[in-house]
Design a protein around this motif. Structure first.
Motif, short mmCIF file in Angstrom:
data_model
loop_
_atom_site.label_atom_id
_atom_site.label_comp_id
_atom_site.label_asym_id
_atom_site.label_seq_id
_atom_site.Cartn_x
_atom_site.Cartn_y
_atom_site.Cartn_z
N MET A 1 46.63 38.98 44.23
CA MET A 1 46.23 39.61 42.98
C MET A 1 46.97 39.00 41.80
O MET A 1 48.19 38.87 41.83
CB MET A 1 46.51 41.11 43.05
CG MET A 1 45.74 41.76 44.17
SD MET A 1 46.12 43.50 44.27
CE MET A 1 45.11 43.93 45.68
N ASP A 2 46.17 38.62 40.78
CA ASP A 2 46.70 37.99 39.57
C ASP A 2 47.65 36.86 39.94
O ASP A 2 48.87 36.96 39.76
CB ASP A 2 47.38 39.02 38.65
CG ASP A 2 46.38 39.99 38.03
OD1 ASP A 2 45.18 39.68 38.00
OD2 ASP A 2 46.82 41.06 37.57
N PRO A 3 47.09 35.73 40.46
CA PRO A 3 47.92 34.68 41.05
C PRO A 3 48.88 33.96 40.10
O PRO A 3 49.74 33.23 40.55
CB PRO A 3 46.90 33.71 41.63
CG PRO A 3 45.63 34.00 40.95
CD PRO A 3 45.67 35.44 40.56
N GLY A 4 48.76 34.19 38.80
CA GLY A 4 49.75 33.67 37.87
C GLY A 4 49.32 32.44 37.10
O GLY A 4 48.24 31.89 37.30
N ALA B 1 41.54 38.66 39.86
CA ALA B 1 42.07 38.48 38.50
C ALA B 1 41.72 39.73 37.70
O ALA B 1 40.54 40.04 37.51
CB ALA B 1 41.47 37.24 37.85
N SER B 2 42.73 40.44 37.23
CA SER B 2 42.48 41.65 36.47
C SER B 2 41.92 41.34 35.09
O SER B 2 41.19 42.14 34.52
CB SER B 2 43.76 42.49 36.34
OG SER B 2 44.77 41.76 35.66
N ILE C 1 47.97 35.18 33.84
CA ILE C 1 47.40 35.83 35.02
C ILE C 1 46.62 34.85 35.90
O ILE C 1 46.67 34.93 37.12
CB ILE C 1 46.44 36.98 34.59
CG1 ILE C 1 47.23 38.06 33.84
CG2 ILE C 1 45.65 37.56 35.74
CD1 ILE C 1 48.31 38.72 34.66
N ILE C 2 45.90 33.89 35.30
CA ILE C 2 44.93 33.13 36.08
C ILE C 2 44.85 31.62 35.76
O ILE C 2 44.01 30.93 36.30
CB ILE C 2 43.53 33.81 35.96
CG1 ILE C 2 42.57 33.37 37.06
CG2 ILE C 2 42.94 33.59 34.57
CD1 ILE C 2 42.93 33.85 38.42
N TYR D 1 37.54 37.69 42.81
CA TYR D 1 36.97 38.93 42.29
C TYR D 1 37.59 39.20 40.93
O TYR D 1 38.81 39.08 40.76
CB TYR D 1 37.28 40.11 43.23
CG TYR D 1 36.60 39.97 44.56
CD1 TYR D 1 35.41 40.62 44.82
CD2 TYR D 1 37.14 39.16 45.55
CE1 TYR D 1 34.77 40.47 46.03
CE2 TYR D 1 36.51 39.00 46.77
CZ TYR D 1 35.31 39.66 47.00
OH TYR D 1 34.68 39.50 48.21
N SER D 2 36.75 39.55 39.97
CA SER D 2 37.22 39.87 38.62
C SER D 2 36.13 40.65 37.91
O SER D 2 34.95 40.50 38.21
CB SER D 2 37.52 38.57 37.86
OG SER D 2 38.06 38.86 36.60
#
Length: 147
Positions: free
Chosen positions: A44-47, A73-74, A80-81, A97-98
């Protein structure tokens, strides 16, 4: 970067990834989480792009890389992405997924191999082995599915 197992049940684990306290001052601090089931994992939210190498190094301490099958990705912000282009090359069979709203922005970070699953306003569900993840968008808080 450090990682920490924060929840462990018979069906899944939650792992937290935190930054090195010596990170550059101008970099926004973010948190990443990974849900691990028997055969699959969701990051989640891999950075941001600057986190890709330490994230990858920490993930493979917990699971084989081929087990990482899903990303979330929020939102579209670079912290975040922006690492998505590198994940796209590393996880060609994965699915991202986003919320549908961010797709046009997220594609700027590179998505040639990873599949994209837009989360509609009513939310959606993802089954990872026997663990169900519910994606609930802010407009849906307290209701699933949204009406």
């Amino acid at each position: 970067m450090k990682s920490q197992l924060i929840v462990e049940t018979p069906t899944h684990q939650w792992i937290y990834f935190g930054r090195d306290p010596e990170k550059p001052d101008k970099i926004i601090d973010t948190n990443q989480y990974m849900l691990v089931t028997e055969k699959k994992a969701l990051l989640m939210d891999p950075g941001g792009i600057e986190l890709f190498a330490p994230m990858l190094a920490n993930i493979v301490k917990h699971i084989p890389l081929e087990q990482l099958t899903h990303l979330f990705a929020s939102h579209q912000d670079p912290d975040i992405i922006s690492s998505l282009g590198l994940w796209d090359q590393t996880l060609p069979g994965a699915k991202l997924y986003s919320p549908w709203l961010w797709e046009g922005f997220i594609r700027h970070f590179g998505m040639h191999n990873i599949g994209y699953e837009a989360i509609p306003d009513v939310g959606s569900r993802l089954l990872l082995d026997q663990v169900e993840v519910q994606f609930i968008l802010p407009a849906c808080l307290g209701k699933f599915p949204c009406v």
